[in-house]
Design an enzyme around this catalytic site. Structure first.
Site, short mmCIF file in Angstrom:
data_model
loop_
_atom_site.label_atom_id
_atom_site.label_comp_id
_atom_site.label_asym_id
_atom_site.label_seq_id
_atom_site.Cartn_x
_atom_site.Cartn_y
_atom_site.Cartn_z
N LYS A 1 61.84 15.76 81.48
CA LYS A 1 61.27 15.78 80.13
C LYS A 1 59.74 15.95 80.17
CE LYS A 1 65.39 14.97 78.58
NZ LYS A 1 66.19 16.12 78.98
N LYS B 1 60.08 6.51 77.29
CA LYS B 1 61.26 7.30 77.67
C LYS B 1 61.27 7.58 79.16
CE LYS B 1 61.88 9.94 73.39
NZ LYS B 1 61.85 11.29 72.81
N GLY C 1 70.11 11.56 75.80
CA GLY C 1 71.14 10.88 75.01
C GLY C 1 70.77 9.46 74.64
N HIS D 1 71.64 6.32 69.28
CA HIS D 1 71.09 7.63 69.63
C HIS D 1 72.18 8.67 69.86
CE1 HIS D 1 67.11 5.90 70.02
NE2 HIS D 1 67.67 4.93 70.72
N LYS E 1 74.97 11.18 68.01
CA LYS E 1 75.29 11.72 66.70
C LYS E 1 76.73 11.40 66.32
CE LYS E 1 72.22 15.26 68.31
NZ LYS E 1 72.21 16.48 69.16
N GLU F 1 65.90 20.78 69.98
CA GLU F 1 65.96 19.61 69.10
C GLU F 1 64.58 19.21 68.61
OE1 GLU F 1 69.99 17.39 70.50
OE2 GLU F 1 68.13 16.55 71.27
N GLU G 1 63.50 18.11 72.75
CA GLU G 1 63.98 18.63 74.03
C GLU G 1 64.84 19.86 73.80
OE1 GLU G 1 66.44 15.78 76.06
OE2 GLU G 1 67.62 15.35 74.29
N ARG H 1 73.09 23.65 77.08
CA ARG H 1 74.57 23.65 77.17
C ARG H 1 75.14 23.81 75.78
NH1 ARG H 1 75.25 18.73 74.80
NH2 ARG H 1 73.66 17.20 75.22
N ARG I 1 82.65 12.94 64.05
CA ARG I 1 83.19 12.65 65.38
C ARG I 1 84.03 11.39 65.29
NH1 ARG I 1 78.27 13.30 69.75
NH2 ARG I 1 77.24 15.10 68.79
#
Lengths: 498, 155
Positions: free
Chosen positions: A122, A164, A170, A241, A243, A281, A293, A297, A343
């Site tokens: 990061k 961080k 995630g 954190h 979604k 994001e 970030e 994928r 989800r």
């Protein structure tokens, strides 16, 4: 199937669950054979029913199965696969895995190992983005190594801040600091935690926005330097954190800001010459976007983008990996209506803690504009070895209002019964919340502003009545009434009594 | 003595009369039942799975666990004896913070567990002394398994 679609002969899906079935569906549509893997815990998992070939990988712990690089490569070679799709999670962002695929001459469906390496760090990624003038949150330029350095930085950028892990993601390995007195201890704790989780204790600091939305942009790029965006997604409804409900397009963004967001995202993807599908994001405070970030994928929430653009993102990933030029250009891309995804997790709706178990009954909702990505079968065991996601229910319609109604009905009709619990009641509560419908929320909405209401006396009574009916009917059948048996004999026959 | 009907581990108020239910569809497949019925003029659909003494019911996306009569075993997390610490779900032990004989305060972590990538502490619900510890690091536990016993508790 056109010849053009036969980019690969056989693709190994190095994953499990919903994403594995999703990838296999596109393979089938493209006329490509697919290979599924399973561990001990996944012998009853529906994802193995969707593949052309299935191979046993090993014991249940992920390190011995879905994270075991050499075992997976051995299966891929043995089965004659020419490509591997890593899905999301597991090895999807692992540069070592991508490198081993490259060495073995098997196409990794994703970016190069170098790009994965860069985006996985990061600090390096943020540094590159700042250099490329992509807007980022104020924070440390590089790692924070000493407490004095952290304190002077915090005085400069102001509280609150978020610590961080450089190798994190995630939401793991992060901590919010609101008081300077907590800073030293927090620094030590995040460093320790990230060393344990990611094998690297490097930490950086960013300004923390207490109320912001999480908005992201879908990108596709080919091997020939062409990049397009597929518009944005709203992912502010989160817990821990992660979604939970996602929408496309993101509501309540002025048209000019939205256009600017898409351009910033394209610019960020260009900066790493991105190849494949990725998501850029951002946090949005209602005025400015801040780069967070790049996820290199397929995202869990890719389905909402697919429903509003009509583009199959997995198909595009496969074509790009095979070296084909993008079959889409920016001018030909547009969106229709609105899509929303929920989800469904094996989770207690009140505590949000995992509630695993065995599934006895599964009934999937259907109807126009309703899509369910899942892998559940009767007998599927949701174990504590993997992510507890049961599937995703997505609804698409001309407006948010209609799509949300559609999703609400679909979730009510999604039956997953067994010894597990599901978070469906909480999802329904969010979908019925006026603030959600108006797009008035931020990333802490679900955790801080939604109070879960357990079922009332009326609902509990209905459930008890259903159980009582089943119990009484079973009892009536197991023990035939004494009168019936006796009178049957007295007549000397076997006739049925009314 | 009227039986107790527990819905999600809490007793239902008042009696229950199944003759008020008008069942229009009942399909059975092994332990699984699908019901369509009217109650007080409104239609309902329910999935019911019988597992031993427990009935797992799903109505409109909402899951319930229904049982009749007094429960044989206290469900996890609702122990009447505050000194018995149980696993709240299927999980693995990743760290042990207390040894037998150690004093422990109410709210203090006794073991750390992990379930589906999520770590959490299992904390004492009473102040006292750890009199027994039934788990080892790395051990997989079923939900409801006894983890530790804390004695002399005044929770």
């Amino acid at each position: 199937v056109s010849r053009e679609d036969r980019h690969f002969k056989k693709i190994l899906v190095a994953n499990r669950g919903s994403v594995a079935t999703r990838i296999m569906r596109t393979c089938r549509e493209m006329g490509i054979a697919s290979v599924a893997l399973y561990s001990d815990a996944d012998k009853g998992s529906g994802h193995i029913l969707h593949a052309d070939e299935i191979y046993y990988l090993g014991p249940s712990p992920a390190e011995e199965s879905y994270l075991h690089i050499e075992k997976i490569l051995q299966v891929a070679k043995g089965a004659g696969c020419d490509a591997i799709h890593p899905g999301y999670g597991f090895l999807s962002e692992n540069p070592a895995f991508a490198r081993r695929c490259e060495e073995e001459g098997i196409t990794f469906i994703g970016p190069s190992s170098e790009v994965l390496q860069l985006l996985g760090d990061k600090i390096d990624c943020l540094e590159l983005m700042r250099r490329m003038r992509v807007p980022t949150l104020p924070g440390s330029e590089g790692p924070v190594r000493a407490e004095a350095q952290a304190r002077s930085l915090v005085r400069e950028i102001g509280l609150p801040v978020i610590l961080k892990a450089s190798q994190g993601g995630g939401g793991l390995g992060t901590r919010i600091v609101r008081d300077e007195a907590e800073l030293d201890a927090a620094l030590v704790s995040v460093a320790l935690q990230s060393r344990k989780l990611f094998g690297d204790g490097t930490v950086f600091i960013e300004r923390y926005l207490p109320s912001a939305r999480h908005i992201e942009v879908q990108i596709l790029g080919d091997r020939h330097g062409h990049l397009v965006h597929l518009f944005d997604r709203e992912c502010s409804i989160q817990r821990r954190h992660q979604k939970v409900i996602e929408e496309a397009p993101s509501p309540n963004i002025p048209a000019r800001d939205r256009e600017r967001l898409h351009q910033i995202a394209l610019h960020a993807a260009h900066a790493v010459a991105y190849r494949g599908a990725c998501t850029v994001e951002f946090l949005y405070d209602g005025r400015d976007f801040y780069f967070l970030e790049i996820n290199p994928r397929l995202q869990v929430e890719h389905g909402v983008t697919e429903l509003i653009t009509g583009v199959d993102l997995v198909r595009q990933q496969i074509r790009i990996a095979a070296g084909a030029p993008l079959e889409l250009d920016q001018a030909s891309l547009s969106t229709t209506g609105y899509a929303v995804e929920a989800r469904v997790y094996a989770e207690d709706p009140a505590t949000l803690l995992p509630a695993p178990g065995t599934i006895d009954v599964v009934r999937v909702p259907y109807g126009q504009g309703v899509r369910v990505d899942t892998f559940l079968e009767p007998g599927t065991e949701i174990s504590d070895f993997y992510d507890p996601m049961l599937g995703k229910v997505i609804a698409q319609a001309r407006s948010k209002e209609v799509a949300v109604r559609k999703l609400t009905f679909a979730l009510r009709r999604f039956v997953v019964n067994g010894t597990l619990r599901t978070n469906i009641p909480l999802l329904l509560q969010v979908l019925e919340d006026e603030r959600f419908l108006r797009g008035e929320y931020d990333t802490v909405f679900l955790e801080k502003r939604v109070q879960y209401r357990p079922p009332g006396e009326e609902a509990r009574r209905i459930a008890a009545l259903a159980a009582l009916v089943v119990r009484e009917r079973a009892a009536a059948r197991e023990v035939p009434p004494a009168r019936a048996r006796a009178s049957g004999w007295r007549r000397g026959g076997w006739e049925l009594l009314p | 003595v009227r039986e107790v009907i527990l819905v999600n581990r809490e007793a239902l108020e008042g009696p229950l009369d199944s003759t008020l239910v008008d069942v229009i569809h009942h399909h059975e497949s092994g332990p699984a039942h699908t019901l369509a019925f009217f109650f007080e003029g409104r239609p309902y659909h329910a999935s019911v799975v019988r597992r031993g003494d427990q009935y797992h019911v799903v109505v409109d996306g909402q899951g319930f666990v229904v049982s009749f009569g007094r429960p044989q075993v206290q469900p996890a997390g609702r122990e009447t004896d505050e000194g018995v610490l149980r696993a709240p779900m299927d999980c693995r032990v990743i760290a042990i913070h207390k040894a037998p004989g150690d004093p422990v305060e109410r709210g203090e972590p006794v073991v750390r567990i992990e379930s589906m990538k999520l770590e959490s502490n299992l904390s004492a619900r009473a102040t006292g002394v750890v009199s027994a510890l039934h788990v080892r690091v790395g051990e997989s536990l079923r939900g409801g398994a006894v983890v530790a016993v804390i004695e002399g508790g005044n929770g």
